[in-house]
Design an enzyme around this catalytic site. Structure first.
Site, mmCIF file in Angstrom:
data_model
loop_
_atom_site.group_PDB
_atom_site.id
_atom_site.type_symbol
_atom_site.label_atom_id
_atom_site.label_comp_id
_atom_site.label_asym_id
_atom_site.label_seq_id
_atom_site.Cartn_x
_atom_site.Cartn_y
_atom_site.Cartn_z
ATOM 1 N N GLY A 66 0.762 -1.236 0.000
ATOM 2 C CA GLY A 66 0.000 0.000 0.000
ATOM 3 C C GLY A 66 0.795 1.290 0.000
ATOM 4 N N GLU A 102 4.395 3.885 6.032
ATOM 5 C CA GLU A 102 3.149 3.126 5.878
ATOM 6 C C GLU A 102 2.137 3.943 5.074
ATOM 7 O OE1 GLU A 102 1.714 0.425 6.160
ATOM 8 O OE2 GLU A 102 2.143 -0.673 8.003
ATOM 9 N N ASP A 103 1.192 3.255 4.458
ATOM 10 C CA ASP A 103 0.070 3.968 3.853
ATOM 11 C C ASP A 103 -0.984 4.292 4.903
ATOM 12 O OD1 ASP A 103 -0.501 1.277 4.104
ATOM 13 O OD2 ASP A 103 -1.741 1.172 2.319
ATOM 14 N N ASP A 163 -3.937 1.552 11.227
ATOM 15 C CA ASP A 163 -5.363 1.357 11.537
ATOM 16 C C ASP A 163 -5.471 0.771 12.952
ATOM 17 O OD1 ASP A 163 -8.086 0.984 11.414
ATOM 18 O OD2 ASP A 163 -8.071 -0.461 9.785
ATOM 19 N N THR A 164 -5.468 -0.555 13.099
ATOM 20 C CA THR A 164 -5.497 -1.127 14.457
ATOM 21 C C THR A 164 -4.173 -0.911 15.179
ATOM 22 O OG1 THR A 164 -4.698 -3.305 13.764
ATOM 23 C CG2 THR A 164 -7.080 -2.943 13.678
ATOM 24 N N GLY A 165 -3.092 -0.810 14.416
ATOM 25 C CA GLY A 165 -1.764 -0.639 15.006
ATOM 26 C C GLY A 165 -0.968 -1.928 15.096
ATOM 27 N N THR A 171 0.115 -4.039 12.731
ATOM 28 C CA THR A 171 1.212 -4.135 11.764
ATOM 29 C C THR A 171 2.407 -3.317 12.230
ATOM 30 O OG1 THR A 171 -0.378 -4.426 9.969
ATOM 31 C CG2 THR A 171 1.847 -3.743 9.354
ATOM 32 N N LYS A 221 -5.287 6.594 11.071
ATOM 33 C CA LYS A 221 -6.702 6.315 11.327
ATOM 34 C C LYS A 221 -6.866 5.860 12.771
ATOM 35 C CE LYS A 221 -10.290 3.285 9.538
ATOM 36 N NZ LYS A 221 -10.550 2.264 8.517
ATOM 37 N N PHE A 260 -13.383 3.574 5.098
ATOM 38 C CA PHE A 260 -12.515 2.693 4.312
ATOM 39 C C PHE A 260 -11.992 3.482 3.128
ATOM 40 C CE2 PHE A 260 -11.169 -0.593 1.466
ATOM 41 C CZ PHE A 260 -10.658 -1.562 2.303
ATOM 42 N N ASP A 311 -5.847 -0.058 -1.354
ATOM 43 C CA ASP A 311 -6.707 -0.914 -2.172
ATOM 44 C C ASP A 311 -7.967 -1.359 -1.455
ATOM 45 O OD1 ASP A 311 -5.429 -2.784 -0.335
ATOM 46 O OD2 ASP A 311 -6.181 -4.358 -1.659
ATOM 47 N N ARG A 357 -5.615 0.912 -6.398
ATOM 48 C CA ARG A 357 -4.303 1.415 -5.959
ATOM 49 C C ARG A 357 -3.774 2.496 -6.889
ATOM 50 N NH1 ARG A 357 -2.280 -2.066 -1.889
ATOM 51 N NH2 ARG A 357 -2.734 -4.276 -2.147
HETATM 52 C C1 PRP Z 1 -2.581 -2.424 5.369
HETATM 53 C C2 PRP Z 1 -1.640 -1.250 5.422
HETATM 54 C C3 PRP Z 1 -0.884 -1.467 6.702
HETATM 55 C C4 PRP Z 1 -1.846 -2.236 7.550
HETATM 56 C C5 PRP Z 1 -2.403 -1.373 8.616
HETATM 57 O O1 PRP Z 1 -1.923 -3.508 4.778
HETATM 58 O O2 PRP Z 1 -0.792 -1.223 4.316
HETATM 59 O O3 PRP Z 1 0.297 -2.209 6.468
HETATM 60 O O4 PRP Z 1 -2.893 -2.708 6.717
HETATM 61 O O5 PRP Z 1 -3.359 -2.062 9.364
HETATM 62 P P1 PRP Z 1 -3.275 -2.267 10.924
HETATM 63 O O6 PRP Z 1 -2.832 -0.988 11.564
HETATM 64 O O7 PRP Z 1 -4.688 -2.620 11.289
HETATM 65 O O8 PRP Z 1 -2.318 -3.397 11.193
HETATM 66 P P2 PRP Z 1 -2.697 -4.643 3.980
HETATM 67 O O9 PRP Z 1 -2.694 -5.892 4.785
HETATM 68 O O10 PRP Z 1 -4.042 -4.156 3.533
HETATM 69 O O11 PRP Z 1 -1.724 -4.907 2.766
HETATM 70 P P3 PRP Z 1 -1.383 -3.994 1.502
HETATM 71 O O12 PRP Z 1 -0.551 -2.836 1.995
HETATM 72 O O13 PRP Z 1 -0.595 -4.924 0.626
HETATM 73 O O14 PRP Z 1 -2.675 -3.560 0.878
#
Ligand code: PRP
Length: 183
Positions: A45, A100-101, A104-106, A108, A132, A153, A160, A166
């Site tokens: 992303g 990062e793009d 969200d939940t944090g 990753t 977010k 979203f 994506d 994308r």
């Molecule tokens: C998305 C985005 C971050 C992650 C954030 O990845 O790129 O890496 O989710 O989410 P979180 O804070 O809830 O963990 P995704 O799995 O959609 O993969 P992509 O980047 O290949 O689309």
């Protein structure tokens, strides 16, 4: 092409202006850095944002890429526990900027910070296009961000929905719940 089930949140000019500001802010933050900088793009992303951001920066840097993979089919953020692609450069003794793009939940970001911290960098900072907050489960600092959102979203500019959108040059919110699997 954008569809009827989405509306534009940030157009390409707005994004470009914000990315330019971010580049300047990051340059300022590292202006006295003694150690080298490694910018890490989190695939897929962040790739569009990353490409634009590094070209708005003057700070010399190495760049590299990671991609996270999930185990199983019932995937949740917590299950994103390994790299399907790791970085290839050493970060020991260097400043790391995770790009990062979206945070969200944090989960990753928490995983990435934990893995990189074990490699003994000089520092770790985070730059996310979207900060977010409405679904955050792990509260970690996002040092630099382009746009804060509570919920929704979002797609486009690298983000994506089931791998679509994308390539769009603006950021859109999906308004049709059926096409918005999370958020
Ligand atoms: C998305 C985005 C971050 C992650 C954030 O990845 O790129 O890496 O989710 O989410 P979180 O804070 O809830 O963990 P995704 O799995 O959609 O993969 P992509 O980047 O290949 O689309």
């Amino acid at each position: 092409m954008p569809s009827d089930s989405m509306h534009c949140l940030f157009d390409s000019r707005t994004i470009a202006a914000r990315v330019s500001e971010l580049g300047a802010a990051i340059d300022h933050a590292y202006s006295r850095a003694q150690a080298p900088l490694v910018a890490v793009c989190v695939l897929k992303g962040a790739f569009v944002f990353f490409a634009d951001l590094i070209r708005q920066m003057q700070t010399p840097l190495e760049l590299d890429f990671v991609r996270l993979a999930s185990y199983g089919q019932q995937t949740t953020r917590q299950e994103k526990v390994h790299f399907s692609k790791d970085i290839e450069v050493s970060v020991q003794g260097k400043h790391v900027l995770i790009v990062e793009d979206i945070v969200d939940t944090g989960h990753t970001l928490a995983y990435l910070k934990q893995v990189f911290q074990a490699r003994r960098p000089s520092s770790i900072a985070v730059c996310s296009l979207i900060h977010k907050t409405g679904r955050r489960e792990i509260d970690l600092p996002v040092d630099f961000y382009g746009f804060a959102l509570d919920k929704g979203f979002v797609v486009g500019y690298g983000l994506d929905c089931a791998e679509a959108y994308r390539q769009l040059d603006a950021i859109y919110e999906l308004t049709e719940p059926a096409s918005a699997p999370r958020g």
